[in-house]
Design a protein around this motif. Structure first.
Motif, PDB file in Angstrom:
ATOM      1  N   ASP A 154     -25.999   4.211 -44.141  1.00  0.00           N
ATOM      2  CA  ASP A 154     -26.457   4.459 -45.643  1.00  0.00           C
ATOM      3  C   ASP A 154     -24.922   5.152 -45.915  1.00  0.00           C
ATOM      4  O   ASP A 154     -24.353   6.604 -45.768  1.00  0.00           O
ATOM      5  CB  ASP A 154     -27.546   5.565 -45.412  1.00  0.00           C
ATOM      6  N   TYR A 155     -24.846   4.558 -46.972  1.00  0.00           N
ATOM      7  CA  TYR A 155     -22.784   5.377 -47.628  1.00  0.00           C
ATOM      8  C   TYR A 155     -23.446   5.924 -48.750  1.00  0.00           C
ATOM      9  O   TYR A 155     -23.042   6.735 -47.955  1.00  0.00           O
ATOM     10  CB  TYR A 155     -23.520   4.259 -48.917  1.00  0.00           C
ATOM     11  N   GLN A 156     -24.688   6.715 -49.434  1.00  0.00           N
ATOM     12  CA  GLN A 156     -24.675   8.336 -49.779  1.00  0.00           C
ATOM     13  C   GLN A 156     -24.781   9.583 -48.862  1.00  0.00           C
ATOM     14  O   GLN A 156     -24.467   9.757 -48.645  1.00  0.00           O
ATOM     15  CB  GLN A 156     -25.862   7.849 -50.718  1.00  0.00           C
ATOM     16  N   GLY A 157     -25.724   8.583 -47.415  1.00  0.00           N
ATOM     17  CA  GLY A 157     -26.062   9.516 -46.842  1.00  0.00           C
ATOM     18  C   GLY A 157     -25.500  10.275 -46.011  1.00  0.00           C
ATOM     19  O   GLY A 157     -25.701  11.191 -45.135  1.00  0.00           O
ATOM     20  N   ASN A 158     -24.062   9.161 -46.009  1.00  0.00           N
ATOM     21  CA  ASN A 158     -23.030   9.521 -44.264  1.00  0.00           C
ATOM     22  C   ASN A 158     -24.112   9.209 -43.337  1.00  0.00           C
ATOM     23  O   ASN A 158     -23.624  10.425 -42.919  1.00  0.00           O
ATOM     24  CB  ASN A 158     -22.187  10.548 -44.602  1.00  0.00           C
ATOM     25  N   ALA A 159     -24.395   8.113 -42.535  1.00  0.00           N
ATOM     26  CA  ALA A 159     -24.982   8.115 -41.641  1.00  0.00           C
ATOM     27  C   ALA A 159     -24.860   6.790 -41.424  1.00  0.00           C
ATOM     28  O   ALA A 159     -25.479   5.547 -42.340  1.00  0.00           O
ATOM     29  CB  ALA A 159     -26.809   8.979 -42.070  1.00  0.00           C
ATOM     30  N   VAL A 160     -25.532   6.051 -40.692  1.00  0.00           N
ATOM     31  CA  VAL A 160     -26.084   5.456 -39.439  1.00  0.00           C
ATOM     32  C   VAL A 160     -27.564   5.242 -38.704  1.00  0.00           C
ATOM     33  O   VAL A 160     -27.623   6.770 -37.658  1.00  0.00           O
ATOM     34  CB  VAL A 160     -25.123   5.135 -38.155  1.00  0.00           C
ATOM     35  N   TYR A 161     -28.153   4.735 -39.341  1.00  0.00           N
ATOM     36  CA  TYR A 161     -29.173   4.615 -38.180  1.00  0.00           C
ATOM     37  C   TYR A 161     -29.914   3.562 -37.479  1.00  0.00           C
ATOM     38  O   TYR A 161     -29.166   2.198 -37.918  1.00  0.00           O
ATOM     39  CB  TYR A 161     -30.379   5.090 -39.259  1.00  0.00           C
ATOM     40  N   CYS A 162     -30.026   3.924 -36.323  1.00  0.00           N
ATOM     41  CA  CYS A 162     -30.806   2.878 -35.360  1.00  0.00           C
ATOM     42  C   CYS A 162     -32.293   2.697 -35.262  1.00  0.00           C
ATOM     43  O   CYS A 162     -33.063   4.056 -35.641  1.00  0.00           O
ATOM     44  CB  CYS A 162     -29.880   3.003 -33.884  1.00  0.00           C
ATOM     45  N   VAL A 163     -32.782   1.369 -35.776  1.00  0.00           N
ATOM     46  CA  VAL A 163     -34.350   1.510 -35.502  1.00  0.00           C
ATOM     47  C   VAL A 163     -34.680   0.370 -33.957  1.00  0.00           C
ATOM     48  O   VAL A 163     -33.920  -0.832 -34.359  1.00  0.00           O
ATOM     49  CB  VAL A 163     -34.997   0.932 -37.024  1.00  0.00           C
ATOM     50  N   ASP A 164     -35.978   0.655 -34.395  1.00  0.00           N
ATOM     51  CA  ASP A 164     -36.234  -0.651 -33.707  1.00  0.00           C
ATOM     52  C   ASP A 164     -37.005  -1.489 -33.918  1.00  0.00           C
ATOM     53  O   ASP A 164     -37.090  -1.593 -35.190  1.00  0.00           O
ATOM     54  CB  ASP A 164     -37.510   0.226 -31.802  1.00  0.00           C
ATOM     55  N   GLN A 165     -37.779  -2.927 -33.469  1.00  0.00           N
ATOM     56  CA  GLN A 165     -38.032  -3.701 -33.791  1.00  0.00           C
ATOM     57  C   GLN A 165     -39.291  -3.489 -35.345  1.00  0.00           C
ATOM     58  O   GLN A 165     -39.232  -4.330 -36.182  1.00  0.00           O
ATOM     59  CB  GLN A 165     -38.619  -5.037 -33.158  1.00  0.00           C
ATOM     60  N   SER A 166     -39.814  -2.121 -35.079  1.00  0.00           N
ATOM     61  CA  SER A 166     -40.879  -1.786 -35.507  1.00  0.00           C
ATOM     62  C   SER A 166     -40.924  -1.070 -36.798  1.00  0.00           C
ATOM     63  O   SER A 166     -41.158  -0.760 -37.734  1.00  0.00           O
ATOM     64  CB  SER A 166     -42.059  -1.857 -35.159  1.00  0.00           C
ATOM     65  N   GLY A 167     -39.117   0.075 -37.055  1.00  0.00           N
ATOM     66  CA  GLY A 167     -38.818   0.219 -38.756  1.00  0.00           C
ATOM     67  C   GLY A 167     -38.979   1.474 -37.656  1.00  0.00           C
ATOM     68  O   GLY A 167     -37.932   2.330 -38.492  1.00  0.00           O
TER      69      GLY A 167
ATOM     70  N   LYS B   2     -23.896   3.020 -27.951  1.00  0.00           N
ATOM     71  CA  LYS B   2     -25.386   2.576 -27.877  1.00  0.00           C
ATOM     72  C   LYS B   2     -26.040   3.387 -28.230  1.00  0.00           C
ATOM     73  O   LYS B   2     -27.708   3.616 -28.850  1.00  0.00           O
ATOM     74  CB  LYS B   2     -25.647   1.054 -27.418  1.00  0.00           C
ATOM     75  N   ASP B   3     -26.129   4.798 -27.806  1.00  0.00           N
ATOM     76  CA  ASP B   3     -27.086   5.714 -27.294  1.00  0.00           C
ATOM     77  C   ASP B   3     -27.307   6.397 -28.525  1.00  0.00           C
ATOM     78  O   ASP B   3     -27.627   7.251 -29.457  1.00  0.00           O
ATOM     79  CB  ASP B   3     -26.809   6.679 -26.461  1.00  0.00           C
ATOM     80  N   GLY B   4     -26.125   6.432 -29.501  1.00  0.00           N
ATOM     81  CA  GLY B   4     -25.847   7.676 -31.025  1.00  0.00           C
ATOM     82  C   GLY B   4     -25.089   8.474 -30.267  1.00  0.00           C
ATOM     83  O   GLY B   4     -25.170   9.388 -31.579  1.00  0.00           O
ATOM     84  N   LYS B   5     -25.059   8.538 -28.629  1.00  0.00           N
ATOM     85  CA  LYS B   5     -24.290  10.060 -28.600  1.00  0.00           C
ATOM     86  C   LYS B   5     -22.354  10.607 -28.736  1.00  0.00           C
ATOM     87  O   LYS B   5     -22.481  11.723 -29.069  1.00  0.00           O
ATOM     88  CB  LYS B   5     -25.090  10.819 -27.350  1.00  0.00           C
ATOM     89  N   GLU B   6     -21.831   9.773 -28.569  1.00  0.00           N
ATOM     90  CA  GLU B   6     -20.523   9.902 -28.589  1.00  0.00           C
ATOM     91  C   GLU B   6     -19.717   8.601 -29.555  1.00  0.00           C
ATOM     92  O   GLU B   6     -20.512   7.228 -30.127  1.00  0.00           O
ATOM     93  CB  GLU B   6     -20.094   9.052 -27.538  1.00  0.00           C
ATOM     94  N   SER B   7     -18.809   8.981 -31.069  1.00  0.00           N
ATOM     95  CA  SER B   7     -17.886   8.381 -31.368  1.00  0.00           C
ATOM     96  C   SER B   7     -16.306   8.476 -30.757  1.00  0.00           C
ATOM     97  O   SER B   7     -16.393   9.207 -30.154  1.00  0.00           O
ATOM     98  CB  SER B   7     -18.649   8.568 -33.114  1.00  0.00           C
ATOM     99  N   LYS B   8     -15.929   7.485 -31.501  1.00  0.00           N
ATOM    100  CA  LYS B   8     -14.289   7.504 -31.280  1.00  0.00           C
ATOM    101  C   LYS B   8     -13.407   7.216 -32.245  1.00  0.00           C
ATOM    102  O   LYS B   8     -14.164   5.678 -32.704  1.00  0.00           O
ATOM    103  CB  LYS B   8     -13.431   7.229 -30.003  1.00  0.00           C
ATOM    104  N   VAL B   9     -12.683   7.232 -33.143  1.00  0.00           N
ATOM    105  CA  VAL B   9     -11.492   6.005 -34.481  1.00  0.00           C
ATOM    106  C   VAL B   9     -11.229   5.227 -33.570  1.00  0.00           C
ATOM    107  O   VAL B   9     -10.420   5.064 -32.118  1.00  0.00           O
ATOM    108  CB  VAL B   9     -10.878   7.229 -34.644  1.00  0.00           C
ATOM    109  N   LEU B  10     -11.432   4.065 -33.865  1.00  0.00           N
ATOM    110  CA  LEU B  10     -11.250   2.800 -33.093  1.00  0.00           C
ATOM    111  C   LEU B  10      -9.427   2.654 -33.936  1.00  0.00           C
ATOM    112  O   LEU B  10      -8.671   1.994 -33.081  1.00  0.00           O
ATOM    113  CB  LEU B  10     -12.320   1.992 -33.396  1.00  0.00           C
TER     114      LEU B  10
END
Length: 93
Positions: free
Chosen positions: A4-17, A56-64
């Motif tokens: 979400d470019y404007q919301g400054n977020a990345v979302y993970c969803v399952d197959q049902s959305g 993959k669980d959305g809990k950690e990040s790092k600059v690559l």
């Protein structure tokens, strides 16, 4: 998953959305996404001029990658290899 470019977020969803998790820390205009062989999400973050890896669980990040990027918009990795492509919006300016 989607960004979400404007919301400054990345979302993970399952197959049902249904939303599984959201990641909002330190993002400034996330654009293109891809995954690596371990399920981590790699984000081209346009506003911060960086490539960020989110676990993959959305809990950690790092600059690559941050050096030499000008508004990265998309990223694509070759599966099972350590190479790929990054598209900059204003490369060489």
């Amino acid at each position: 998953m989607y960004s979400d470019y404007q919301g400054n977020a990345v979302y993970c969803v399952d197959q049902s959305g249904k939303q599984i998790w959201q990641y909002k820390q330190d993002l400034s205009g996330p654009g293109g996404l891809c995954t690596d062989t371990y399920g981590n999400i790699i984000v081209a973050d346009l506003g911060s001029h960086r490539i960020i890896v989110i676990s993959k669980d959305g809990k950690e990040s790092k600059v690559l990658l941050s050096d030499g990027l000008k508004y990265p918009r998309c990223i694509c990795l070759k599966q099972n290899e350590s190479s790929g492509f990054i598209c900059d919006h204003l490369a060489n300016t």
